[in-house]
Design an enzyme around this catalytic site. Structure first.
Site, PDB file in Angstrom:
ATOM      1  N   CYS A  19       1.201  -0.993  -0.571  1.00 41.49           N
ATOM      2  CA  CYS A  19       0.074   0.357   0.387  1.00 41.49           C
ATOM      3  C   CYS A  19       0.776   0.815   0.049  1.00 41.49           C
ATOM      4  CB  CYS A  19      -1.011   0.049   1.089  1.00 41.49           C
ATOM      5  SG  CYS A  19      -2.049   1.476   1.734  1.00 41.49           S
TER       6      CYS A  19
ATOM      7  N   CYS B 164       0.203   3.364   3.707  1.00 40.47           N
ATOM      8  CA  CYS B 164       1.099   2.915   5.150  1.00 40.47           C
ATOM      9  C   CYS B 164       2.345   3.543   4.593  1.00 40.47           C
ATOM     10  CB  CYS B 164       1.089   1.372   4.171  1.00 40.47           C
ATOM     11  SG  CYS B 164      -0.616   0.693   4.585  1.00 40.47           S
TER      12      CYS B 164
ATOM     13  N   ASN C 131     -14.224   9.155  -0.809  1.00 40.53           N
ATOM     14  CA  ASN C 131     -14.677   8.088  -1.363  1.00 40.53           C
ATOM     15  C   ASN C 131     -14.480   6.699  -0.748  1.00 40.53           C
ATOM     16  OD1 ASN C 131     -15.672   9.740  -4.050  1.00 40.53           O
ATOM     17  ND2 ASN C 131     -13.034   9.428  -4.820  1.00 40.53           N
TER      18      ASN C 131
ATOM     19  N   HIS D  26      -8.681   7.312   3.660  1.00 40.99           N
ATOM     20  CA  HIS D  26      -7.653   8.368   2.892  1.00 40.99           C
ATOM     21  C   HIS D  26      -8.980   9.072   1.731  1.00 40.99           C
ATOM     22  CE1 HIS D  26      -7.788   5.626  -0.871  1.00 40.99           C
ATOM     23  NE2 HIS D  26      -7.771   7.529  -1.577  1.00 40.99           N
TER      24      HIS D  26
ATOM     25  N   HIS E  77      -3.947   0.884   8.089  1.00 38.30           N
ATOM     26  CA  HIS E  77      -4.339   0.509   6.748  1.00 38.30           C
ATOM     27  C   HIS E  77      -6.005   0.065   7.093  1.00 38.30           C
ATOM     28  CE1 HIS E  77      -4.246  -1.084   3.037  1.00 38.30           C
ATOM     29  NE2 HIS E  77      -4.741  -2.078   3.099  1.00 38.30           N
TER      30      HIS E  77
ATOM     31  N   HIS F 115      -6.641   1.245   1.820  1.00 47.09           N
ATOM     32  CA  HIS F 115      -5.772   2.771   2.962  1.00 47.09           C
ATOM     33  C   HIS F 115      -7.376   4.016   3.428  1.00 47.09           C
ATOM     34  CE1 HIS F 115      -2.522   3.366   5.709  1.00 47.09           C
ATOM     35  NE2 HIS F 115      -3.550   4.626   5.905  1.00 47.09           N
TER      36      HIS F 115
ATOM     37  N   GLN G  77      -9.309  12.710  -1.058  1.00 49.63           N
ATOM     38  CA  GLN G  77      -8.940  14.010  -1.893  1.00 49.63           C
ATOM     39  C   GLN G  77      -8.927  15.308  -1.311  1.00 49.63           C
ATOM     40  OE1 GLN G  77      -8.112  12.291  -5.311  1.00 49.63           O
ATOM     41  NE2 GLN G  77      -9.843  10.894  -4.237  1.00 49.63           N
TER      42      GLN G  77
END
Length: 354
Positions: A70, A73, A156, A169, A116, A167, A171
């Site tokens: 990933c 991470c 999303n 997250h 994660h 993971h 934007q």
């Protein structure tokens, strides 16, 4: 909060946001990366009047890597990622495969936690508050770029949404124009202001929902969440601060302090909508903020007329079934909702934390 800005090996900016003021961030990106080259281009549709970003370089972006590879991470030993340090609280960095770049805007990635296997709903209130501070800081920073007119923070969540990295997250997009969705709201705002002699449409919408009550999901001293009267999605919630502000920068200390508790409760309710044993609910969480660009085309409207709000919705309409945007939605932008908003609100009240 402590903020530390650094650069990745290819020149992209990376910013650490830490809960502890004494945290030191001096790890160096040891990857042999070449300078990032993007081909983003904005093309305007003359019939619809909107814009499309053409970004062919994104075809090569990372796609569903195994967990031990990933890129979000922390870096550990010889396993190097986008984050050079071996741990972090919250990190924001320029997207390696941006949809918008240079004169066409900017795209950033926000990593909510180094864990994660977590999700936003798993964060503590302190951690969620730090994410809010990061969103606010990035909104301020991007607003100063000449190529950015509107800042959009969003998450999303879930493979059904199209997420390619598991993971936790989100934007941040810095658009070089006012987005079509925001422009529609501004036109409605302007028309209502003129028709009523200066009344604010956002204020009336929130007041109407509070007065009716049937679609209110939760309310607190500084925030109110409701399913809108004409919800587009099966389960859709709009979260407003009670005091109207145009953007994240306008939130006062009390609203900031209360936000993590309210938002985490909403996310946890979303994961309980379809009952025990169901997979995590896919969703999109989107902050609507006033543009920083000129508003002359929206007669009589200024930034302070806009109301910051977060839109949270899922594309799952019932257990094991998704809401697809078919002919009417995709072809004509006319949504058909399978779940009455009052029913959705009732369900979201039923699954409240005890």
């Amino acid at each position: 909060m402590k903020k530390t800005s650094t650069r990745l090996a290819d020149g992209r900016e990376l910013v650490y946001y830490d809960l502890r003021d004494d945290t030191v961030r001096d790890a160096v990106d040891r990857r042999p990366l070449e300078r990032t080259v993007t081909t983003s281009e904005i093309r305007r549709d003359p019939l619809l009047g909107d814009s499309v970003a053409v970004a062919s370089h994104r075809q090569g972006r990372t796609y569903h890597p195994p967990a031990d590879e990933c890129p979000l991470c922390p870096s550990r030993g010889e396993r190097l990622s986008e984050i050079p340090d071996s741990s972090y609280d919250v990190v924001v960095f320029e997207n390696r495969f941006p949809s918008l770049a240079g004169d066409s805007g900017r795209c950033e990635v926000v990593c909510f936690t180094s864990d994660h296997d977590a999700s936003f709903a798993d964060l503590t209130e302190e951690q969620a508050g730090l994410v809010l501070e990061a969103w606010t800081d990035r909104t301020a920073e991007l607003s100063h770029l000449s190529s950015v007119e509107q800042v959009f923070c969003f998450e999303n969540r879930g493979a059904e949404i199209g997420v390619t990295l598991g993971h936790p997250h989100g934007q941040i997009y810095g658009y070089p124009f006012t987005t079509p969705r925001t422009a529609l709201m501004l036109r409605s705002l302007a028309a209502h202001k003129e028709a009523t002699g200066g009344e604010n449409l956002f204020d009336e919408v929130v007041a109407r929902e509070l007065a009716d009550g049937s679609r209110v999901v939760l309310s607190s001293d500084h925030w109110v969440a409701f399913v809108p009267y004409a919800a587009h999605w099966p389960y859709e919630v709009h979260l407003y601060p009670r005091r109207r502000v145009p953007d994240l920068l306008g939130l006062d200390a009390d609203a900031r302090k209360e936000f993590p508790q309210v938002y985490l409760e909403l996310l946890r309710r979303f994961d309980r909508i379809f009952g025990e044993g169901e997979p995590p609910t896919p969703y999109i969480a989107a902050w609507h903020q006033a543009p920083f660009g000129p508003l002359e085309e929206f007669d009589g409207v200024n930034r302070d007329d806009f109301a910051l709000h977060l839109e949270l919705f899922t594309i799952r309409r019932t257990s094991g079934k998704l809401k697809f945007l078919a002919g009417s939605e995709s072809g004509m932008s006319v949504f058909i909702n399978d779940v009455p908003p009052e029913t959705a609100a009732q369900r979201l009240r039923e699954v409240a934390s005890s």
